[in-house]
Design a protein around this motif. Structure first.
Motif, mmCIF file in Angstrom:
data_model
loop_
_atom_site.group_PDB
_atom_site.id
_atom_site.type_symbol
_atom_site.label_atom_id
_atom_site.label_comp_id
_atom_site.label_asym_id
_atom_site.label_seq_id
_atom_site.Cartn_x
_atom_site.Cartn_y
_atom_site.Cartn_z
ATOM 1 N N GLU A 79 0.866 -1.241 0.013
ATOM 2 C CA GLU A 79 -0.019 -0.094 0.098
ATOM 3 C C GLU A 79 0.954 1.327 -0.237
ATOM 4 O O GLU A 79 0.713 2.055 -0.795
ATOM 5 C CB GLU A 79 -0.882 0.063 1.386
ATOM 6 C CG GLU A 79 -1.882 1.235 1.482
ATOM 7 C CD GLU A 79 -2.946 1.058 2.378
ATOM 8 O OE1 GLU A 79 -4.023 1.114 2.170
ATOM 9 O OE2 GLU A 79 -2.159 1.238 3.652
ATOM 10 N N SER A 107 -7.012 -3.246 -4.820
ATOM 11 C CA SER A 107 -8.100 -2.897 -4.629
ATOM 12 C C SER A 107 -8.743 -1.790 -3.605
ATOM 13 O O SER A 107 -9.563 -1.172 -3.800
ATOM 14 C CB SER A 107 -9.120 -4.485 -4.446
ATOM 15 O OG SER A 107 -9.674 -4.313 -3.602
ATOM 16 N N LYS A 108 -7.998 -1.909 -2.342
ATOM 17 C CA LYS A 108 -8.285 -1.105 -1.294
ATOM 18 C C LYS A 108 -8.240 0.448 -1.847
ATOM 19 O O LYS A 108 -8.657 1.398 -1.320
ATOM 20 C CB LYS A 108 -7.759 -1.298 -0.022
ATOM 21 C CG LYS A 108 -7.864 -2.748 0.574
ATOM 22 C CD LYS A 108 -9.234 -2.488 1.492
ATOM 23 C CE LYS A 108 -9.443 -4.029 1.855
ATOM 24 N NZ LYS A 108 -11.001 -4.191 2.192
ATOM 25 N N ASP A 110 -8.450 1.514 -4.656
ATOM 26 C CA ASP A 110 -8.990 1.666 -5.934
ATOM 27 C C ASP A 110 -8.108 2.037 -7.186
ATOM 28 O O ASP A 110 -8.289 2.928 -8.068
ATOM 29 C CB ASP A 110 -10.052 2.983 -5.871
ATOM 30 C CG ASP A 110 -11.065 2.820 -6.769
ATOM 31 O OD1 ASP A 110 -11.309 1.731 -7.153
ATOM 32 O OD2 ASP A 110 -11.836 3.832 -6.860
ATOM 33 N N THR A 111 -7.056 1.232 -7.007
ATOM 34 C CA THR A 111 -5.851 1.247 -8.167
ATOM 35 C C THR A 111 -6.464 -0.073 -9.099
ATOM 36 O O THR A 111 -6.823 -1.142 -8.498
ATOM 37 C CB THR A 111 -4.755 1.057 -7.962
ATOM 38 O OG1 THR A 111 -4.413 2.186 -7.125
ATOM 39 C CG2 THR A 111 -3.572 1.208 -9.058
ATOM 40 N N GLU A 112 -6.388 0.089 -10.642
ATOM 41 C CA GLU A 112 -6.827 -1.123 -11.511
ATOM 42 C C GLU A 112 -5.832 -2.179 -11.258
ATOM 43 O O GLU A 112 -4.601 -1.935 -11.000
ATOM 44 C CB GLU A 112 -6.764 -0.320 -12.877
ATOM 45 C CG GLU A 112 -8.112 0.491 -12.888
ATOM 46 C CD GLU A 112 -8.534 0.551 -14.448
ATOM 47 O OE1 GLU A 112 -9.793 0.038 -14.475
ATOM 48 O OE2 GLU A 112 -7.944 0.833 -15.126
ATOM 49 N N ASP A 141 -9.527 -5.880 -12.231
ATOM 50 C CA ASP A 141 -9.997 -5.336 -13.430
ATOM 51 C C ASP A 141 -9.785 -5.994 -14.763
ATOM 52 O O ASP A 141 -10.596 -5.955 -15.718
ATOM 53 C CB ASP A 141 -9.805 -3.833 -13.503
ATOM 54 C CG ASP A 141 -9.970 -3.310 -12.285
ATOM 55 O OD1 ASP A 141 -11.219 -2.834 -11.870
ATOM 56 O OD2 ASP A 141 -9.062 -3.261 -11.247
#
Ligand code: UD1
Ligand code: UDP
Length: 365
Positions: A79, A107-108, A110-112, A141
């Motif tokens: 992260e 995912s936490k 919000d990055t692809e 994604d």
């Protein structure tokens, strides 16, 4: 940064190397975030050297530990690295704890996320790898399954077709790029004195096999019987996990089984290509055997690479000595099948499907 590669173990380094090299060719900006899940030279730095990869931009040095502890530490570190580098896309490959941590961190934030080797299923939830790959697929994604079959599993789980690109497996890219170099440079066969003899190559490291004393002893006994039956040495480059279990259980290796240190990639490729048969519980080694045209016996109850079995390149034997011996007898000499894992252009297809572009080199008018 366009792409952050999150990786941490031997197979991820090998199978992401073609994608990293394709980024170099296209001038796509990337960073490498190494979790440190593997840290021994023989599982880690030796592959960066041999595959001409740049040093990782981040080394989280997480090391070994319980699944929860290891994954949690990686999550924190990944992260932070993603915050600092703000990539357009995170790429993970496969099914290790490093993959799970990379997938969750992306995912936490919000990055692809793109998952290379998506859609593999053993349908055995007792394997930590199965949970890791299912979870990674369900937060990704972009999905890059190697075959139509793995695409089918993703569709069945409700993943939209527009997110999926069947690419083949990057293991083929890696074999194609390195096999001739291995043939030219590697002296492993002579070094191990295998020039004139029949030999089998053995790899076994999976937790459900080597952490279970009965299964571990069973697979070694099976290798011994198969070696005896066909007058073959069995060369076993031993993963450190297996080495520590051999010591812990007080196992004396049977006479046909020759333990050696884990091999460098080029040596492993050369040994695999030269072997009469491969005995394994590895995922990547099942694929490589199939691509190299060397018959394989997989000492597991199931496989997430059923394409190899359908092709006639592989047979499941569990860890039962009798079944291993019979499977080896049935597979020895086989070599005529089609490689189901693609044409060696998987890395290019992956980059084509991602929203990343090299900076324009055109001179403005
Ligand atoms: C991990 C993956 C497995 C993959 C394998 C590739 C998970 C859950 N497992 O298993 O799917 O097939 O990598 O090789 O992610 N050790 C060392 N040096 C190292 C790394 C590990 O000595 O550099 C020893 C330690 O004793 C450690 C043990 O190996 O406790 C297991 O390491 P770990 O990374 O937990 O799992 P692997 O068995 O390597
Ligand atoms: N490999 C290697 N040296 C060895 C054993 C394996 O270079 O001594 C390579 C092999 O070529 C394959 C990969 O490691 O590409 C497989 O990794 P591993 O079996 O550790 O993991 P898995 O594929 O089961 O996750």
């Amino acid at each position: 940064t366009d792409i952050a590669f999150v990786l941490g173990t031997r197979p991820e380094i090998i199978k992401l190397a073609p994608v990293i090299q394709a980024c170099e060719r296209r001038g796509i900006e990337y960073v490498i975030v190494h979790t440190g899940q593997h840290y021994s030279d023989s599982l880690d730095s030796v592959f960066f050297d041999q595959l001409d990869l740049p040093d990782p931009d981040y080394d989280l040095a997480v090391g070994s530990g319980s699944h929860g502890e290891q994954t949690a530490e990686m999550l924190v570190g990944v992260e932070r690295a993603l915050e600092e580098t703000a990539p357009e896309v995170v790429l993970v490959q496969g099914d290790t704890n490093s993959v799970l941590a990379g997938a969750l961190a992306a995912s936490k934030m919000d990055t692809e996320l793109g998952h290379v080797e998506a859609g593999l299923r053993s349908f055995d939830r007792e394997m930590p790898e199965e949970t890791n790959r299912v979870l990674a697929d369900h937060v990704a994604d972009y999905h890059f399954p190697p075959t139509d079959r793995s695409k089918g599993y993703l569709l069945r789980e409700g993943i939209s077709a527009f997110r999926i690109t069947v690419t083949g497996n990057t293991v083929v890219d890696a074999v194609e790029r390195n096999l001739d170099i291995a043939r030219e440079k590697s002296t492993v066969v002579a070094d191990l004195d295998l020039d004139d003899s029949r030999f089998f190559l053995l790899t076994a490291h999976r937790a459900e096999n080597v952490d279970d004393e009965e299964r571990f002893r069973g697979l070694l006994e099976g290798a011994q019987r198969a070696g005896d039956a066909h007058d073959a040495d069995v060369v076993y480059p031993m993963h450190p996990r297996s080495r520590s279990r051999v010591e812990e259980f007080g196992i004396d290796l049977p006479p046909r089984v020759r333990a050696v240190e884990p091999l460098e990639y080029l040596d492993f490729l050369q040994a695999a290509a030269s072997a009469d048969l491969i005995l394994t519980d590895s995922g990547g080694v099942q694929e490589e055997a199939c691509v190299l045209g060397v018959p394989c016996v997989t000492m597991r109850d199931n496989t997430e690479r059923p394409e190899t079995v359908d092709a006639g390149a592989n047979r499941l034997s569990s860890c039962d000595p009798g079944r291993i011996e019979r499977s080896v007898a049935a597979m020895l000499g086989a070599s005529d099948w089609e490689n189901p894992f693609g044409d060696g252009d998987a890395a290019e297809r992956i980059l084509e499907a991602l929203p990343v572009e090299a900076p324009s080199t055109e001179v403005p008018q």
